[in-house]
Every structure is written in structure tokens, then in C-alpha cells.
Design an enzyme around this catalytic site. Structure first.
Site, PDB file in Angstrom:
ATOM      1  N   ASP A 193       0.970  -1.058  -0.023  1.00  0.00           N
ATOM      2  CA  ASP A 193      -0.004   0.136   0.102  1.00  0.00           C
ATOM      3  C   ASP A 193       0.828   1.211   0.040  1.00  0.00           C
ATOM      4  O   ASP A 193       0.858   2.139   0.926  1.00  0.00           O
ATOM      5  CB  ASP A 193      -1.016   0.088   1.158  1.00  0.00           C
ATOM      6  CG  ASP A 193      -0.209   0.035   2.552  1.00  0.00           C
ATOM      7  OD1 ASP A 193      -0.838   0.356   3.500  1.00  0.00           O
ATOM      8  OD2 ASP A 193       0.837  -0.420   2.398  1.00  0.00           O
ATOM      9  N   ASP A 239       6.783   1.240   1.903  1.00  0.00           N
ATOM     10  CA  ASP A 239       6.551   0.310   0.758  1.00  0.00           C
ATOM     11  C   ASP A 239       7.355   0.553  -0.468  1.00  0.00           C
ATOM     12  O   ASP A 239       7.767  -0.250  -1.115  1.00  0.00           O
ATOM     13  CB  ASP A 239       4.927   0.245   0.306  1.00  0.00           C
ATOM     14  CG  ASP A 239       4.209  -0.115   1.505  1.00  0.00           C
ATOM     15  OD1 ASP A 239       3.924   1.075   2.047  1.00  0.00           O
ATOM     16  OD2 ASP A 239       3.495  -0.959   1.703  1.00  0.00           O
ATOM     17  N   ASN A 258      -2.613   2.823   3.509  1.00  0.00           N
ATOM     18  CA  ASN A 258      -1.914   3.864   3.895  1.00  0.00           C
ATOM     19  C   ASN A 258      -2.845   5.226   3.129  1.00  0.00           C
ATOM     20  O   ASN A 258      -2.985   6.157   3.639  1.00  0.00           O
ATOM     21  CB  ASN A 258      -0.409   4.214   3.267  1.00  0.00           C
ATOM     22  CG  ASN A 258       0.514   3.206   4.188  1.00  0.00           C
ATOM     23  OD1 ASN A 258       0.201   3.293   5.361  1.00  0.00           O
ATOM     24  ND2 ASN A 258       1.372   2.675   3.705  1.00  0.00           N
ATOM     25  N   THR A 285       3.024  -5.899   2.866  1.00  0.00           N
ATOM     26  CA  THR A 285       3.366  -4.936   3.343  1.00  0.00           C
ATOM     27  C   THR A 285       2.211  -3.862   3.751  1.00  0.00           C
ATOM     28  O   THR A 285       2.477  -2.764   4.034  1.00  0.00           O
ATOM     29  CB  THR A 285       4.282  -4.232   2.705  1.00  0.00           C
ATOM     30  OG1 THR A 285       4.260  -3.782   1.803  1.00  0.00           O
ATOM     31  CG2 THR A 285       5.873  -5.125   2.730  1.00  0.00           C
ATOM     32  N   PHE A 288      -0.889  -0.821  12.546  1.00  0.00           N
ATOM     33  CA  PHE A 288      -1.903  -0.264  11.531  1.00  0.00           C
ATOM     34  C   PHE A 288      -2.228  -1.323  10.460  1.00  0.00           C
ATOM     35  O   PHE A 288      -3.418  -1.436  10.266  1.00  0.00           O
ATOM     36  CB  PHE A 288      -0.817   0.955  10.676  1.00  0.00           C
ATOM     37  CG  PHE A 288      -1.990   1.438   9.553  1.00  0.00           C
ATOM     38  CD1 PHE A 288      -1.762   1.038   8.094  1.00  0.00           C
ATOM     39  CD2 PHE A 288      -3.115   2.300   9.955  1.00  0.00           C
ATOM     40  CE1 PHE A 288      -2.619   1.588   7.003  1.00  0.00           C
ATOM     41  CE2 PHE A 288      -3.767   2.897   8.713  1.00  0.00           C
ATOM     42  CZ  PHE A 288      -3.499   2.531   7.383  1.00  0.00           C
ATOM     43  N   ASN A 289      -1.411  -2.084   9.886  1.00  0.00           N
ATOM     44  CA  ASN A 289      -1.721  -3.208   8.693  1.00  0.00           C
ATOM     45  C   ASN A 289      -2.753  -4.144   9.374  1.00  0.00           C
ATOM     46  O   ASN A 289      -3.715  -4.670   8.818  1.00  0.00           O
ATOM     47  CB  ASN A 289      -0.626  -3.804   8.389  1.00  0.00           C
ATOM     48  CG  ASN A 289       0.397  -2.951   7.473  1.00  0.00           C
ATOM     49  OD1 ASN A 289       0.174  -1.857   6.791  1.00  0.00           O
ATOM     50  ND2 ASN A 289       1.654  -3.230   7.124  1.00  0.00           N
ATOM     51  N   HIS A 313       9.689   0.673   7.777  1.00  0.00           N
ATOM     52  CA  HIS A 313       9.260  -0.984   8.203  1.00  0.00           C
ATOM     53  C   HIS A 313       9.471  -1.898   6.906  1.00  0.00           C
ATOM     54  O   HIS A 313       9.799  -3.068   7.220  1.00  0.00           O
ATOM     55  CB  HIS A 313       7.624  -0.861   8.734  1.00  0.00           C
ATOM     56  CG  HIS A 313       7.198   0.253   9.657  1.00  0.00           C
ATOM     57  ND1 HIS A 313       7.540   0.137  10.957  1.00  0.00           N
ATOM     58  CD2 HIS A 313       6.748   1.471   9.359  1.00  0.00           C
ATOM     59  CE1 HIS A 313       7.133   1.403  11.583  1.00  0.00           C
ATOM     60  NE2 HIS A 313       6.741   2.130  10.620  1.00  0.00           N
ATOM     61  N   ASP A 314       8.627  -1.526   5.859  1.00  0.00           N
ATOM     62  CA  ASP A 314       8.345  -2.428   5.004  1.00  0.00           C
ATOM     63  C   ASP A 314       9.536  -3.291   4.336  1.00  0.00           C
ATOM     64  O   ASP A 314       9.631  -4.474   4.022  1.00  0.00           O
ATOM     65  CB  ASP A 314       7.520  -2.000   3.846  1.00  0.00           C
ATOM     66  CG  ASP A 314       6.314  -1.642   4.312  1.00  0.00           C
ATOM     67  OD1 ASP A 314       5.487  -0.720   3.756  1.00  0.00           O
ATOM     68  OD2 ASP A 314       5.613  -2.258   5.494  1.00  0.00           O
TER      69      ASP A 314
END
Ligand code: RIB
Ligand code: CA
Length: 317
Positions: A13, A18, A42, A128, A169-170, A243-244
Site C-alpha cells: 500500500d 512500501d 496508507n 506490507t 496499522f496493517n 518498516h516494509d
């Protein structure tokens, strides 16, 4: 003799981090990206899909097919993250026009086709964003469970959280989809916030990548500039956690990420805990545990991989 690249479908996303995951996957020879699939998260599905196409254009890899997926979670209401990623989903940079046309067909179908069209154990699924597409895919074709090499998910935490006091979040956006993905008996590696909060884009990292001096490295620096400000204002981070790409680094070199086998459950009903990933760390994991969590990151080697990937993509320009 180098081993064959890990063949992946990246469901994402975009999203600043990402986008860096895409660059790392496309710029490292240990990974072959079969397809990019997009999911609302996102930002809205139309924005994240356009962003994925724009990142491919920046990487000059418009040969990689993009399939659009779920615009909303299985049950929950739609929730985006403009405070972190801006109105476009990739604020902070000039986005090139998408060059390649979007492929026909839903992302979930593309995921099924990629797995069923390959030999068992050949394809790895990387998620992700919210896990809606992966959940839809496994409901569409349950046989992918025994054919997928591994499912690697950026999501969750134990106990780190960022969207509520208990949830990342995810997972928060689509907890039902996450429960489906974690419950299926395929190998799942959860790369949660406890790991990704170690992947901080410091000023030194930005300077090293910026020194490459290409349009793509400038694009990375622009993304990190916005991401830094957003994370400072919304979550009081001095340097933003990216993060991703940690999921991709784990696939490139599993020694960069320490993992621990443990049962994982997703809370679906708690008044204060919906979306929480409940990781059972009591003693050794029971026989047959198919899930593991990422615990420790070698951040220097991680950023070295990101820098090398952006340099490789820049050299190919
Ligand atoms: O909580 C962080 C995760 O949510 C990252 O994947 C970010 O891109 C958003 O999707
Ligand atoms: Ca994401």
C-alpha cells in the site's frame, strides 16, 4: 554457485516504506518480483495503485505487472494514514506519470495465478499492507497454502503498537484478514514493529544514499524527508522507522533478522485490543507451530542492502 532468486509477489500500500521495499526487492539479484499487487491502506486503492506504478517508473522497472486489489477491509471500515504518508500516499516527492498500464484482474486472482502457475515451494508472498488480498486469495484457492514457500508479513507487534495502544496499522485496518493469514497452516514470518522500529532512517543513512546522486536516490531522500517530519510530529520519532523493506532484507539474507518460533493469534473482539497480535512467548513453541516473529535487526547490514539496491537501480538508468 549463487542460489536461484526468491520469487515473490509483493502486496503493498505505497506508502513511503512500501516504496523502499519495492526498491530493495527490484535492486537486489536475490529477489525476483513476479508482480506487485495493491491494497487500500496508507491511502485509498486508486492512490496506492498509482503510487506503485510511479515507483516502478522511478526504478525503470515498468515490466513488472501491477494488479489492483481490495479497496476496503473484509469487515472494518476503510482507514487511511494521511498523517504519515500525506494526501497522495507518497508526499514529499514529484511522482512520475505511471508508464505501464495496470493489468486486468483482481490482485487476489493474480496471487492465486502466480502460486498455482509455479512449482510448489517456488513463490513467496510478502504483505506490507493490510492483508485483505492475501486472505481473499486463500479463500479463493485454498490449495495455495500447501504450495507457497513462505508468507512474510510486515505487521503486528509484541507488544509494540502504533495505531491504537494495542494494534499496528496493517493488522488494525483488517484484523479478520490478518487472522485468516496467520491461522492458515503455511509458514508465516511476522516482521512486526519490535523489529521495524530498529530500521531507523538516520541523517547518516539519508546522506549515504543521497551521495549516490541519481534521480532515484534523490527520490529516496525526498521520501525520507517527508517521512521524518510526519513521524516526528505524529509519533515523536527523531528518525523514521522504515518498516516494509525489513521483510525483503529478511528474504535476501535471513541472518540480518533474528527470529523466534511462536504461536500468533489476532484479537478480533477486545474492546481495547482489536487488531492486537497476541504472540505466545511462554517457553518453547509447541510442535507444529507454523509462525515465527522477527526479533532483532542488524541495522547496518540492512541499510547497506538498501543503499546497494538504490545504487544498482541507479546504475541501470
Ligand atoms: O504500521 C506500519 C505499516 O503500516 C507499514 O507497512 C506502513 O506502510 C503501513 O502500511
Ligand atoms: Ca505498507
Amino acid at each position: 554457485m549463487t542460489s536461484a532468486p526468491r520469487r515473490i509477489v509483493l502486496d503493498c500500500d505505497p506508502g513511503h516504506d512500501d516504496a523502499v521495499a519495492m526498491m530493495l526487492a527490484l535492486g537486489n539479484p536475490a529477489i525476483e518480483v513476479l508482480a506487485i499487487t495493491t491494497v487500500g491502506g496508507n491511502q485509498t486503492i486508486d492512490k496506492v495503485t498509482r503510487n506503485a506504478q510511479s515507483v516502478l517508473a522511478m526504478c525503470r522497472r515498468e515490466d513488472v505487472p501491477v494488479y489492483q486489489g481490495a479497496s476496503r477491509p473484509l469487515v472494518h471500515r476503510v482507514e487511511s494514514a494521511p498523517e504519515i504518508h500525506g494526501e497522495s500516499g507518497l508526499d514529499g516527492v514529484e511522482l512520475p506519470e505511471p508508464g505501464a498500464a495496470l493489468r486486468d484482474g483482481h490482485a487476489a486472482v493474480a496471487i492465486v495465478d502466480a502460486v498455482m502457475g509455479a512449482k510448489p515451494g517456488e513463490v513467496t508472498l510478502v504483505g506490507t499492507g493490510p492483508l485483505t488480498n492475501l486472505a481473499l486469495a486463500v479463500r479463493l484457492e485454498p490449495r495455495i497454502v500447501e504450495r507457497v514457500a513462505e508468507v512474510v508479513v510486515m505487521g503486528g507487534g509484541f507488544p509494540e503498537a502504533n495505531w491504537t495502544a494495542a494494534a499496528e496499522f496493517n493488522i488494525w485496518v483488517d484484523p479478520e484478514a490478518a487472522a485468516i493469514v496467520f491461522d492458515e497452516p503455511w509458514p508465516v514470518t511476522m516482521v512486526g514493529l519490535d523489529l521495524t522500529h530498529q530500521a531507523l532512517a538516520t541523517a547518516e543513512v539519508e546522506a549515504r544514499v543521497g551521495a549516490i546522486g541519481s534521480p532515484l536516490s534523490d527520490f529516496f531522500v525526498g521520501l525520507m524527508g517527508f517521512f521524518r517530519k510526519a513521524y516526528k510530529e505524529s509519533q515523536a520519532f527523531d528518525d523514521p522507522p522504515v518498516h516494509d523493506p525489513c521483510t525483503i532484507a529478511y528474504l535476501i539474507d535471513p541472518t540480518i533478522v533474528q527470529t523466534r518460533r511462536a504461536p500468533i493469534a489476532v484479537e478480533l473482539r477486545g474492546e481495547h485490543t482489536v487488531g492486537m497480535t497476541v504472540v505466545d512467548l511462554r517457553g518453547p513453541a509447541p510442535e507444529g507451530t507454523h509462525t515465527q516473529v522477527a526479533t532483532t535487526l542488524d541495522a547496518d547490514r540492512f541499510w547497506g542492502l538498501v543503499e546497494d539496491a538504490i545504487r544498482a537501480l541507479s546504475d541501470a538508468e
